[in-house]
Design an enzyme around this catalytic site. Structure first.
Site, PDB file in Angstrom:
ATOM      1  N   SER A  36       0.864  -1.179   0.000  1.00 30.11           N
ATOM      2  CA  SER A  36       0.000   0.000   0.000  1.00 30.11           C
ATOM      3  C   SER A  36       0.898   1.225   0.000  1.00 30.11           C
ATOM      4  O   SER A  36       1.843   1.319   0.786  1.00 30.11           O
ATOM      5  CB  SER A  36      -0.898   0.000   1.237  1.00 30.11           C
ATOM      6  OG  SER A  36      -1.655   1.191   1.294  1.00 30.11           O
ATOM      7  N   PHE A 116      -7.057  -0.105 -14.550  1.00 33.92           N
ATOM      8  CA  PHE A 116      -8.095   0.448 -15.417  1.00 33.92           C
ATOM      9  C   PHE A 116      -9.380  -0.367 -15.262  1.00 33.92           C
ATOM     10  O   PHE A 116      -9.364  -1.596 -15.378  1.00 33.92           O
ATOM     11  CB  PHE A 116      -7.638   0.418 -16.875  1.00 33.92           C
ATOM     12  CG  PHE A 116      -8.566   1.136 -17.819  1.00 33.92           C
ATOM     13  CD1 PHE A 116      -8.484   2.505 -17.971  1.00 33.92           C
ATOM     14  CD2 PHE A 116      -9.520   0.443 -18.540  1.00 33.92           C
ATOM     15  CE1 PHE A 116      -9.343   3.179 -18.836  1.00 33.92           C
ATOM     16  CE2 PHE A 116     -10.380   1.092 -19.400  1.00 33.92           C
ATOM     17  CZ  PHE A 116     -10.284   2.466 -19.555  1.00 33.92           C
ATOM     18  N   GLN A 172      -2.001  -0.314 -24.559  1.00 31.98           N
ATOM     19  CA  GLN A 172      -2.383  -0.792 -23.235  1.00 31.98           C
ATOM     20  C   GLN A 172      -3.147  -2.116 -23.257  1.00 31.98           C
ATOM     21  O   GLN A 172      -3.240  -2.787 -22.235  1.00 31.98           O
ATOM     22  CB  GLN A 172      -3.227   0.275 -22.528  1.00 31.98           C
ATOM     23  CG  GLN A 172      -2.477   1.561 -22.267  1.00 31.98           C
ATOM     24  CD  GLN A 172      -3.408   2.698 -21.894  1.00 31.98           C
ATOM     25  OE1 GLN A 172      -4.618   2.539 -21.827  1.00 31.98           O
ATOM     26  NE2 GLN A 172      -2.847   3.866 -21.668  1.00 31.98           N
ATOM     27  N   THR A 223       7.734   5.412 -29.948  1.00 31.59           N
ATOM     28  CA  THR A 223       8.203   6.498 -29.081  1.00 31.59           C
ATOM     29  C   THR A 223       9.174   5.932 -28.046  1.00 31.59           C
ATOM     30  O   THR A 223       8.963   4.852 -27.503  1.00 31.59           O
ATOM     31  CB  THR A 223       7.027   7.182 -28.370  1.00 31.59           C
ATOM     32  OG1 THR A 223       6.263   6.205 -27.656  1.00 31.59           O
ATOM     33  CG2 THR A 223       6.114   7.865 -29.388  1.00 31.59           C
ATOM     34  N   GLY A 225      10.392   7.890 -25.279  1.00 34.84           N
ATOM     35  CA  GLY A 225      10.481   8.825 -24.164  1.00 34.84           C
ATOM     36  C   GLY A 225      11.427   9.975 -24.460  1.00 34.84           C
ATOM     37  O   GLY A 225      11.344  10.634 -25.513  1.00 34.84           O
ATOM     38  N   ASP A 257      -0.296  10.102 -25.782  1.00 32.88           N
ATOM     39  CA  ASP A 257      -1.505  10.560 -26.467  1.00 32.88           C
ATOM     40  C   ASP A 257      -1.284  11.940 -27.085  1.00 32.88           C
ATOM     41  O   ASP A 257      -1.766  12.231 -28.178  1.00 32.88           O
ATOM     42  CB  ASP A 257      -2.679  10.613 -25.489  1.00 32.88           C
ATOM     43  CG  ASP A 257      -2.953   9.266 -24.841  1.00 32.88           C
ATOM     44  OD1 ASP A 257      -2.613   8.236 -25.441  1.00 32.88           O
ATOM     45  OD2 ASP A 257      -3.507   9.259 -23.724  1.00 32.88           O
TER      46      ASP A 257
END
Length: 327
Positions: A36, A116, A172, A223, A225, A257
């Site tokens: 956590s 998600f 994703q 890509t 980075g 994006d």
């Protein structure tokens, strides 16, 4: 060129952890992880890959058609997107499910752990791309971004049947796609988008080598980075475009994006792909200055300055005439 963007539309819950995730993992306990992280900041933002890309295209002056599924809680989000130039009239509203949720925690090294929840996105498979075209008119390109897997396959098949060029961005969803689904999504794509990690994962999932994948697509954009972007074509030397330097990264969420929005805008304007990629990198750098994926603003002079500093006057000369919608 009219662009439709299919994929996820979500609300982002973005948290920051002041430490490093890697300091919390025990090498001999990785098979029983129970952790956590106490976050010190929470930002609730609009998101979803398709919505993020559409927002960027809208800000740049195009009027993209957003295609996806949402819950009845979407109305304030719809208003926001319309205010920023996005056609939302082809978005399906579920009667039963909430709009998707993206929960992401970022540590001080910019590593991220995310979850998600699909929610209404599961109903995207019910969307008929033919009906979108009847309403919005002929499309020059359909960007198929992460979505309900069945919807992604259905939209890809519809593009082939209708003779519409499409771009594949499985990103994703690669973790849950099987070999046949991956092959269905990429075969015949005008553009294939991945990041560096997804490039390797795509090869593993498809069972194909990089060269074999290049034989199935027109162009592969990867890509890297801070290292920039590489554009590959079968039988051609790779084109590399360096990233725009950013002094201090505020939040990396949505940077890919932003790149896709800038790159697709450049393609829609008909500029050479090198300059389209440079615009994509400049938009991505702007996204890094803000928390959230749709909180950034593109100002004409600032964008021109970034392009000139990073790429010189030639890039500005090819792009500046298309910045009429920017203040």
């Amino acid at each position: 060129m009219r662009i439709a963007v299919t994929g996820s539309i979500a609300t982002d819950h973005l948290m920051t952890f002041p430490g490093r995730f890697t300091d919390q993992f025990l090498a001999d306990r990785l098979d029983r992880v129970s952790l956590s992280f106490l976050a010190d900041r929470l930002e609730i933002r609009r998101g979803g890959v398709a919505a993020n890309i559409s927002f960027g295209l809208g800000v740049l002056g195009l009027r993209p058609v957003l295609v996806g599924a949402v819950g009845s809680d979407f109305e304030p989000y719809r208003v926001w997107l319309k205010q920023h130039g996005v056609d939302t009239d082809s978005v399906r509203v579920s009667a039963d499910l909430h709009t998707a949720r993206f929960l992401c925690t970022t540590d001080r090294m910019q590593n991220q752990i995310a979850t998600f929840y699909a929610g209404a996105m599961a109903e995207a498979r019910e969307i008929d791309l033919s009906s979108v075209i009847r309403r919005a008119g002929r499309l020059g390109l359909v960007m198929i971004s992460p979505d309900d897997p069945e919807a992604m396959v259905r939209h890809t098949q519809a593009c082939r049947k209708l003779g519409i060029p499409f771009a594949a961005d499985p990103s994703q969803q690669l973790a849950r796609l099987g070999k046949q689904e991956v092959l269905e999504l990429i075969t015949g794509a005008r553009w294939l988008f991945t990041n560096e990690y997804e490039e390797a994962l795509l090869q593993e999932r498809s069972g194909l080598t990089k060269q074999q994948i290049l034989g199935k697509v027109d162009c592969w954009v990867t890509t890297h980075g801070a290292e920039g972007v590489r554009i590959d074509r079968d039988g051609a030397e790779p084109l590399t475009v360096p990233a725009v330097e950013v002094a201090g990264v505020v939040d990396p969420t949505g940077v890919g994006d932003g790149f896709r929005a800038g790159f697709l805008a450049g393609l829609a304007w008909g500029v050479p792909e090198e300059h389209a990629a440079q615009l994509g990198c400049a938009v991505a750098a702007t996204v890094l200055d803000y928390v959230g994926t749709q909180e950034y603003r593109l100002y004409r002079d600032s964008l021109i300055g970034r392009l000139r500093t990073a790429y010189g006057p030639e890039a500005v000369a090819h792009l500046v005439a298309h910045f009429r919608e920017l203040t």
